[in-house]
Design a protein around this motif. Structure first.
Motif, PDB file in Angstrom:
ATOM      1  N   ALA A 139      -2.098  -1.034  -1.180  1.00  9.50           N
ATOM      2  CA  ALA A 139      -2.712  -1.520   0.053  1.00  9.50           C
ATOM      3  C   ALA A 139      -4.194  -1.182   0.126  1.00  9.50           C
ATOM      4  N   SER A 197       2.430  -0.262   4.742  1.00 12.77           N
ATOM      5  CA  SER A 197       1.952  -0.617   3.403  1.00 12.77           C
ATOM      6  C   SER A 197       3.077  -1.102   2.495  1.00 12.77           C
ATOM      7  N   GLU A 202       0.894   2.670  -0.724  1.00 13.19           N
ATOM      8  CA  GLU A 202      -0.376   3.029  -0.090  1.00 13.19           C
ATOM      9  C   GLU A 202      -1.543   2.746  -1.033  1.00 13.19           C
ATOM     10  N   ALA A 256      -3.617  -1.863   7.128  1.00 15.58           N
ATOM     11  CA  ALA A 256      -2.770  -0.926   6.388  1.00 15.58           C
ATOM     12  C   ALA A 256      -3.359   0.472   6.435  1.00 15.58           C
TER      13      ALA A 256
END
Length: 352
Positions: free
Chosen positions: A161, A182, A158, A175
């Protein structure tokens, strides 16, 4: 990036208190059975991590002591490992764990008791994560949450991304909306980082034009093969000596025909073969020198030693190498002719 889903009851108790479910108990529901097994595994993970870190620290002390007092080649440390039946790979894995643990504890002010909330794999994953991710994970652990490897990976994905400039804006937006998982972006970023800017831009334009999972997967594979091609091509001496050979042009043609993976593997194998030939020639020279030295110290009183030396000279250290590469009547045999030309050492390899 959310941490509230990370909360979980931290397993407590000692190894002696572990109680495993009865695998023959038909009345025990499968979810409960799996929960009991997982809980026991987490307790083992917790104790195993602390033990492994301290073993790594012990090995580091022994290594540094031997390095200070020894011959500088690490033979004393290797003998110490051998006496305790510890493999080199195992030892260096423990040393790496100890170094990462100390670095993480220092940079994030991680208290030893907080380490108990990590599984071993989660701890290693955290040590390799970007500092902002490390900070979030450590804060979660300090609040009493149990940390698993999957959670650290998800958070790293995460973060990547959301922040990597190598990911085009349309992909980052998808994302953030979670319309593209992600987890597909982190491996892409790792592969793009290995490429020069021109190749990065070509792949970025492609995924920006088609911002979907299939394109991300293909771009990741292409980036991996591109990096392999570029690295290997620079190592192959034969290719560097060929006048008029356009490596970038060959790469463009491979891309156009969809043959990038085969081309990258071809060049990679060529690099490995050149390295193998260089090692073979160096080893052959060393073997011949040793055989010559030994031959000067033996005579009629050492018939067995003399026969050993002659066998090696006849098959391995002479002008022709001949050896079996298998057993049985159909064994493959290889002959390699080695020559020294005009004051310049050179190997001429002929196989059959």
């Amino acid at each position: 990036m959310r941490l509230e889903t990370w909360a979980a009851e931290l397993p407590t108790g000692s190894l002696e208190d572990l109680a495993l479910p009865d695998p023959t108990d038909e009345a025990l529901p499968e979810p409960e059975f799996e929960q009991q097994v997982e809980r026991a595994w987490q307790v083992c993970d917790r104790f195993d991590l602390q033990t492994e870190i301290w073993r790594g620290r012990i090995l580091r002390v022994v290594r540094d002591r031997e390095k200070q007092r020894g011959d500088g080649r690490g033979s004393g440390f290797l003998n110490w490992l051998k006496d305790r039946e510890i493999s080199k790979s195992r030892a260096y894995a423990l040393l790496e764990l100890a170094d990462r643990a100390d670095s993480l504890m220092q940079s994030q002010e991680l208290e030893p008791e907080t380490v108990d909330r990590f599984s071993k794999r989660a701890f290693l994953e955290t040590a390799q994560a970007p500092p902002p991710v490390q900070q979030m994970v450590v804060e979660a652990a300090q609040q009493g949450q149990r940390i698993t490897r999957r959670q650290v990976r998800d958070l790293t994905d995460e973060w990547t991304a959301a922040t990597s400039e190598l990911i085009p804006a349309p992909i980052r937006a998808k994302a953030a909306e979670q319309s593209i998982p992600s987890r597909y972006l982190t491996p892409l970023v790792r592969e793009l980082e290995k490429l020069p800017g021109s190749h990065q831009q070509a792949l970025q334009a492609e995924i920006a034009l088609n911002p979907d999972v299939d394109t991300l997967k293909q771009a990741t594979a292409d980036a991996r093969f591109l990096a392999r091609y570029l690295q290997s091509a620079a190592q192959v001496q034969v290719l560097q000596e060929q006048e008029g050979l356009d490596l970038e042009g060959a790469l463009e043609e491979a891309l156009r025909l969809g043959l990038l993976n085969l081309t990258a593997d071809l060049v990679n194998q060529a690099a490995q073969l050149e390295q193998t030939l260089a090692r073979l020639f160096t080893t052959w020279k060393r073997l011949g020198s040793l055989a010559e030295k030994l031959d000067g110290h033996i005579g009629a009183s050492t018939p067995h030693l003399r026969r050993l030396c002659r066998s090696i000279e006849q098959h391995l250290s002479g002008s022709t190498i001949q050896t079996g590469l298998g057993r049985g009547a159909e064994a493959l045999r290889l002959q390699v002719a080695l020559q020294v030309l005009a004051g310049e050492e050179e190997a001429d390899f002929q196989g059959s």
